[in-house]
Motif scaffolding. Structure first.
Motif, PDB file in Angstrom:
ATOM      1  N   UNK A  90       0.871  -1.169   0.000  1.00 48.31           N
ATOM      2  CA  UNK A  90       0.000   0.000   0.000  1.00 48.31           C
ATOM      3  C   UNK A  90       0.910   1.222   0.000  1.00 48.31           C
ATOM      4  N   UNK A  91       0.806   2.065  -1.040  1.00 48.30           N
ATOM      5  CA  UNK A  91       1.799   3.108  -1.274  1.00 48.30           C
ATOM      6  C   UNK A  91       1.510   4.351  -0.418  1.00 48.30           C
ATOM      7  N   UNK A  92       2.058   4.335   0.802  1.00 49.39           N
ATOM      8  CA  UNK A  92       1.996   5.515   1.670  1.00 49.39           C
ATOM      9  C   UNK A  92       3.198   5.488   2.615  1.00 49.39           C
ATOM     10  N   UNK A  93       3.496   6.642   3.233  1.00 49.90           N
ATOM     11  CA  UNK A  93       4.751   6.794   3.970  1.00 49.90           C
ATOM     12  C   UNK A  93       4.789   6.025   5.282  1.00 49.90           C
ATOM     13  N   UNK A  94       3.637   5.923   5.951  1.00 49.68           N
ATOM     14  CA  UNK A  94       3.627   5.241   7.233  1.00 49.68           C
ATOM     15  C   UNK A  94       4.289   6.081   8.326  1.00 49.68           C
ATOM     16  N   UNK A  95       4.917   5.398   9.274  1.00 52.29           N
ATOM     17  CA  UNK A  95       5.525   6.047  10.442  1.00 52.29           C
ATOM     18  C   UNK A  95       6.979   6.394  10.099  1.00 52.29           C
ATOM     19  N   UNK A  96       7.219   7.675   9.831  1.00 55.57           N
ATOM     20  CA  UNK A  96       8.545   8.115   9.400  1.00 55.57           C
ATOM     21  C   UNK A  96       9.357   8.711  10.553  1.00 55.57           C
ATOM     22  N   UNK A  97      10.625   8.370  10.670  1.00 52.57           N
ATOM     23  CA  UNK A  97      11.448   8.931  11.761  1.00 52.57           C
ATOM     24  C   UNK A  97      11.634  10.430  11.638  1.00 52.57           C
ATOM     25  N   UNK A  98      11.459  10.984  10.441  1.00 50.50           N
ATOM     26  CA  UNK A  98      11.625  12.429  10.247  1.00 50.50           C
ATOM     27  C   UNK A  98      10.382  13.210  10.647  1.00 50.50           C
ATOM     28  N   UNK A  99       9.311  12.507  10.975  1.00 52.86           N
ATOM     29  CA  UNK A  99       8.065  13.176  11.333  1.00 52.86           C
ATOM     30  C   UNK A  99       7.129  13.386  10.160  1.00 52.86           C
ATOM     31  N   UNK A 100       7.546  12.986   8.954  1.00 58.85           N
ATOM     32  CA  UNK A 100       6.691  13.141   7.770  1.00 58.85           C
ATOM     33  C   UNK A 100       5.757  11.942   7.649  1.00 58.85           C
ATOM     34  N   UNK A 101       4.972  11.733   8.695  1.00 58.54           N
ATOM     35  CA  UNK A 101       4.104  10.559   8.750  1.00 58.54           C
ATOM     36  C   UNK A 101       2.959  10.674   7.741  1.00 58.54           C
ATOM     37  N   UNK A 102       2.458   9.522   7.319  1.00 61.95           N
ATOM     38  CA  UNK A 102       1.308   9.481   6.416  1.00 61.95           C
ATOM     39  C   UNK A 102       0.580   8.166   6.612  1.00 61.95           C
ATOM     40  N   UNK A 103      -0.752   8.258   6.796  1.00 64.41           N
ATOM     41  CA  UNK A 103      -1.589   7.061   6.894  1.00 64.41           C
ATOM     42  C   UNK A 103      -2.133   6.710   5.514  1.00 64.41           C
ATOM     43  N   UNK A 104      -2.639   5.490   5.375  1.00 63.71           N
ATOM     44  CA  UNK A 104      -3.258   5.130   4.096  1.00 63.71           C
ATOM     45  C   UNK A 104      -4.531   5.947   3.897  1.00 63.71           C
ATOM     46  N   UNK A 105      -4.862   6.202   2.651  1.00 62.65           N
ATOM     47  CA  UNK A 105      -6.078   6.959   2.342  1.00 62.65           C
ATOM     48  C   UNK A 105      -7.300   6.068   2.519  1.00 62.65           C
ATOM     49  N   UNK A 106      -8.467   6.683   2.628  1.00 56.96           N
ATOM     50  CA  UNK A 106      -9.697   5.898   2.737  1.00 56.96           C
ATOM     51  C   UNK A 106      -9.920   5.066   1.480  1.00 56.96           C
ATOM     52  N   UNK A 107      -9.502   5.600   0.322  1.00 53.41           N
ATOM     53  CA  UNK A 107      -9.643   4.841  -0.922  1.00 53.41           C
ATOM     54  C   UNK A 107      -8.760   3.599  -0.895  1.00 53.41           C
ATOM     55  N   UNK A 108      -7.542   3.740  -0.383  1.00 50.48           N
ATOM     56  CA  UNK A 108      -6.655   2.571  -0.266  1.00 50.48           C
ATOM     57  C   UNK A 108      -7.246   1.532   0.681  1.00 50.48           C
ATOM     58  N   UNK A 109      -7.743   2.013   1.813  1.00 51.29           N
ATOM     59  CA  UNK A 109      -8.309   1.098   2.809  1.00 51.29           C
ATOM     60  C   UNK A 109      -9.485   0.320   2.218  1.00 51.29           C
ATOM     61  N   UNK A 110     -10.424   1.027   1.613  1.00 50.29           N
ATOM     62  CA  UNK A 110     -11.620   0.373   1.065  1.00 50.29           C
ATOM     63  C   UNK A 110     -11.247  -0.631  -0.024  1.00 50.29           C
TER      64      UNK A 110
END
Length: 408
Positions: A114-134
């Protein structure tokens, strides 16, 4: 084993698909006999303008690990990019998790990146989008149905990793599995003959999901998957003119397909290698099923049961197709014809006056035996652990007949 069916299965589930090059031939050497699905995140930051930044790496690999690195990449918009139908380097060594045993994860698991950043050590975190989840939920449920497995065979990489992987981040994996299970579960529903209306109950039992008028007096429910939609179509069979009437998923013009004879009972099911259910009827006068092939060719007749029986189609054994089955009100029993045509299986269940109501009520790969009791307005469902669940719904005094299906 190559999962050459992946594109078809995903599209049938309503998932957007892009086939990346010769994905059906792409793979790495080694065994591949999948029993489940593994979720990952790529750790790349995706966006609407750059929805699949890790696509090239997933196809070609890295300096330390040759590609393909998954079977599909899920982009920012929820589109599945198909990368491999064969073994891929995505899971590594696996520790036991749920029903997945310890062993070679690349052999056992189909992987979504699933193409998203996730938990980044630099603080540039990103969760999966609702479209990705569905899309992941729908795709995982469809693939597990194809594999004959339930939702517990979907795992996150952090649950199987032996090296401390954290992906996929920012998602409750138990909740995601529960959503996969709901995606494969039948709604309790009835068709009310007195006003020609389907009544569908929410999966969580909290109330009515839908009340949809359809059909005419004397019609019988004939719910099935007749088009490219993740859900079943509402449909009826009209014995007076021997025709199926199917409501398209978009609510458009009703489709009428003549089949059978006046007095036949609807018995649609998944009887051949087609993405959709076959139209079929059960003829009480000669105790036979009549099945219409997907190509519209010569009707197939299979004698089974006896006069007075009611069709009770379902997937009762480990086969990709539905079993022919009937419910015999005279002795309150299901009679199931094995896929190999062997000795008929009899399972007593229910009581005199009940109507068969089989469905996927537990989100398992097999159909639950169930009946609807009009005298008490109750579905009685035989669970996999042999206990019985009672669900009150409908009104037998108004002519309700069971019409379960995947509507939600």
């Amino acid at each position: 084993m190559a999962i050459l069916w992946l594109a078809d299965v995903l599209r049938q589930a309503g998932v957007a698909v892009v086939e990346e090059g010769n994905w059906q031939a792409r793979g790495v050497s080694g065994a591949f006999a999948p029993i489940g699905v593994l979720w990952h995140h790529t750790a790349a930051r995706s966006s609407a303008a750059n929805p699949a930044p890790a696509l090239g790496i997933c196809i070609n690999g890295r300096a330390d690990l040759p590609g393909p690195l998954c079977h599909a990449l899920v982009d920012y918009h929820g589109t599945f990019h198909l990368i491999s139908a064969n073994r891929a380097n995505h899971a590594g060594a696996a520790r036991a998790s749920g029903p997945i045993p310890a062993g070679d994860g690349n052999t056992m698991l189909i992987g979504w990146e699933i193409d998203y950043a996730g938990d980044q050590p630099t603080g540039a975190d990103q969760a999966m989008t609702s479209a990705q989840y569905s899309a992941c939920v729908a795709a995982t449920a469809a693939v597990l149905r194809k594999l004959g497995r339930d939702a517990s065979y979907a795992r996150g990489h952090r649950e199987t990793s032996t090296t401390g992987k954290i992906d996929p981040s920012f998602v409750d994996l138990n909740a995601m599995r529960a959503d996969v299970g709901r995606n494969t579960t039948s709604n309790v529903a009835v068709y009310r003959g007195s006003n020609s209306t389907f009544y569908i109950r929410k999966l969580d039992g909290s109330g009515l999901l839908a009340q949809i008028p359809f059909g005419a007096s004397g019609d019988l429910p004939a719910v099935g998957r007749y088009e490219n939609s993740p859900y079943d179509n509402l449909a009826v069979y009209r014995p007076s003119d021997a025709s199926f009437y199917i409501r398209p998923a978009n609510g458009g013009t009703t489709i009428r397909i003549p089949f059978g004879n006046p007095g036949d009972l609807p018995a649609p099911g998944h009887y051949e290698n087609s993405p959709y259910d076959n139209l079929a009827v059960y003829r009480p006068s000669d105790a036979s099923f009549y099945i219409r092939p997907a190509n519209g060719g010569t009707t197939i007749r299979i004698p089974f049961g006896q006069r007075g029986d009611i069709p009770a189609i379902g997937r009762y054994e480990n086969t990709p197709y539905d079993n022919l089955a009937i419910y015999r009100p005279s002795d309150a029993s299901f009679y199931i014809r094995p896929a190999n045509g062997g000795t008929t299986i009899r399972i007593p269940f229910g009581a005199s006056g009940d109507l068969p109501a089989p469905g996927y009520y537990e989100g398992l790969p097999y159909t639950n035996i169930a009946v609807y009791r009009p005298t008490t307005n109750t579905f009685h469902i035989r669970r996999a652990n042999n206990t019985t669940q009672a669900v009150v719904f409908g009104d037998g005094s108004l002519g309700d007949r069971p019409a379960p299906g995947r509507f939600q």
